[in-house]
Write a protein that holds these residues in place. Sequence first.
Motif, PDB file in Angstrom:
ATOM      1  N   GLN A   1       0.819  -1.206   0.000  1.00 39.17           N
ATOM      2  CA  GLN A   1       0.000   0.000   0.000  1.00 39.17           C
ATOM      3  C   GLN A   1       0.864   1.273   0.000  1.00 39.17           C
ATOM      4  N   ALA A   2       0.332   2.303  -0.625  1.00 38.29           N
ATOM      5  CA  ALA A   2       1.046   3.580  -0.673  1.00 38.29           C
ATOM      6  C   ALA A   2       0.068   4.702  -0.984  1.00 38.29           C
ATOM      7  N   VAL A   3       0.521   5.914  -0.705  1.00 39.55           N
ATOM      8  CA  VAL A   3      -0.182   7.118  -1.121  1.00 39.55           C
ATOM      9  C   VAL A   3       0.738   7.855  -2.088  1.00 39.55           C
ATOM     10  N   PHE A   4       0.183   8.283  -3.219  1.00 45.04           N
ATOM     11  CA  PHE A   4       0.961   8.990  -4.236  1.00 45.04           C
ATOM     12  C   PHE A   4       0.457  10.418  -4.396  1.00 45.04           C
ATOM     13  N   ALA A   5       1.408  11.338  -4.562  1.00 47.56           N
ATOM     14  CA  ALA A   5       1.100  12.731  -4.882  1.00 47.56           C
ATOM     15  C   ALA A   5       2.025  13.155  -6.014  1.00 47.56           C
TER      16      ALA A   5
ATOM     17  N   ASN B   1      -5.510   0.343   1.051  1.00 43.38           N
ATOM     18  CA  ASN B   1      -4.761   1.577   1.309  1.00 43.38           C
ATOM     19  C   ASN B   1      -5.512   2.450   2.315  1.00 43.38           C
ATOM     20  N   ARG B   2      -6.794   2.552   2.067  1.00 38.64           N
ATOM     21  CA  ARG B   2      -7.646   3.399   2.909  1.00 38.64           C
ATOM     22  C   ARG B   2      -7.866   2.761   4.282  1.00 38.64           C
ATOM     23  N   LEU B   3      -8.126   1.455   4.297  1.00 36.95           N
ATOM     24  CA  LEU B   3      -8.415   0.760   5.552  1.00 36.95           C
ATOM     25  C   LEU B   3      -7.222   0.773   6.506  1.00 36.95           C
ATOM     26  N   LEU B   4      -6.022   0.666   5.957  1.00 39.08           N
ATOM     27  CA  LEU B   4      -4.826   0.575   6.790  1.00 39.08           C
ATOM     28  C   LEU B   4      -4.098   1.909   6.963  1.00 39.08           C
ATOM     29  N   PHE B   5      -4.664   2.971   6.398  1.00 38.03           N
ATOM     30  CA  PHE B   5      -4.003   4.270   6.520  1.00 38.03           C
ATOM     31  C   PHE B   5      -3.829   4.710   7.973  1.00 38.03           C
ATOM     32  N   PRO B   6      -4.798   4.483   8.865  1.00 36.14           N
ATOM     33  CA  PRO B   6      -4.591   4.896  10.258  1.00 36.14           C
ATOM     34  C   PRO B   6      -3.331   4.297  10.878  1.00 36.14           C
ATOM     35  N   ALA B   7      -3.023   3.045  10.540  1.00 34.36           N
ATOM     36  CA  ALA B   7      -1.812   2.403  11.069  1.00 34.36           C
ATOM     37  C   ALA B   7      -0.570   3.082  10.526  1.00 34.36           C
TER      38      ALA B   7
END
Length: 321
Positions: free
Chosen positions: A111-115, A140-146
């Motif tokens: 998982q990752a976030v891209f900008a 990605n969304r579900l595990l973002f808090p971690a």
Amino acid sequence: MGLLFRTAMLALAVIAATIVSARAAEVNFITDFGFNGRHAYYYVALDKGYYKDEGLDVTILRGQGSADAIKKVASGAATLGFADAGSLVLARGNDGVPVKLVAIVYAQPPQAVFALAGGDIKSPKDLEGKTIADTAFSANRLLFPAYAKAVGVDPDKVSWVTADGAALPTMLATGRVEAIGQFTVGEPLLAAVTAPKTLVRFGYKDALSYYGNGIIATDATIAENPDLVKAFVRATLKGMRDAFADPAAAGAIMAKYQKQVDPAVAEGETKLVAELAEVPGRPLGAIDPERVANTIKVVAENMKLNAAVAPEDLYAPGFVE
């Protein structure tokens, strides 16, 4: 005499071929999402006859997300599948879905976030106050808090919007959103859409340790047909080794079967799959019980589970030789 002999031999050959064909086990295999370059190694195994050599007649089906793949395998609509371990924890804990991992592919978090580079987002902390687009039930969304907790970001200060997976790259490229959720293996396709702009990637694997996607099967299939599962895993791992050794050839094979896939993108995605899959000192595909336990812990700490999930609920050992 010669003619009769040749005729008899031809008849025997036809009978033998018929017997082999009759013995081939039909296997419907479902992807996690769509047909993408990251799936090239399955097509390598298919194209090179590795599944056929194992006595398997494999059909690859298009998935609509890990949750969908898990449901399709559980219902019998697919024999085996490819799905995210975190989604499997949720399926086990909340719905009692009788499905387990039999081999791991993404041994590190994908998982990752891209900008886009050159904008306001230069570090994970800059995600606060920004909007990230992703599909409704994306890992990605579900595990973002971690991930946010691990890198010192307040997840409550980050907004999420739901979008179709195919629209995400264009949304980022056109500035409709400031960032998107995406697996690291999807970076080559994303880069092609956003070019000439370059990307900033915040990978969960840089801050967390848990499993991503692997091959799944039902408890019933594991118990009643273990040889089929072993055969599929064995052939797939052979395809993976070939794909990792020659990603360009793997990309070409993928594009032959799925013509909408750019072979160069498939080559790049295959290289990134190798980065996630290859763990020094461990056999390709092997499942580590400690990493399984940590995967459950990450999910349990960040999402609601109606029932506790033990490592033995999540994976079946003995299918990676």
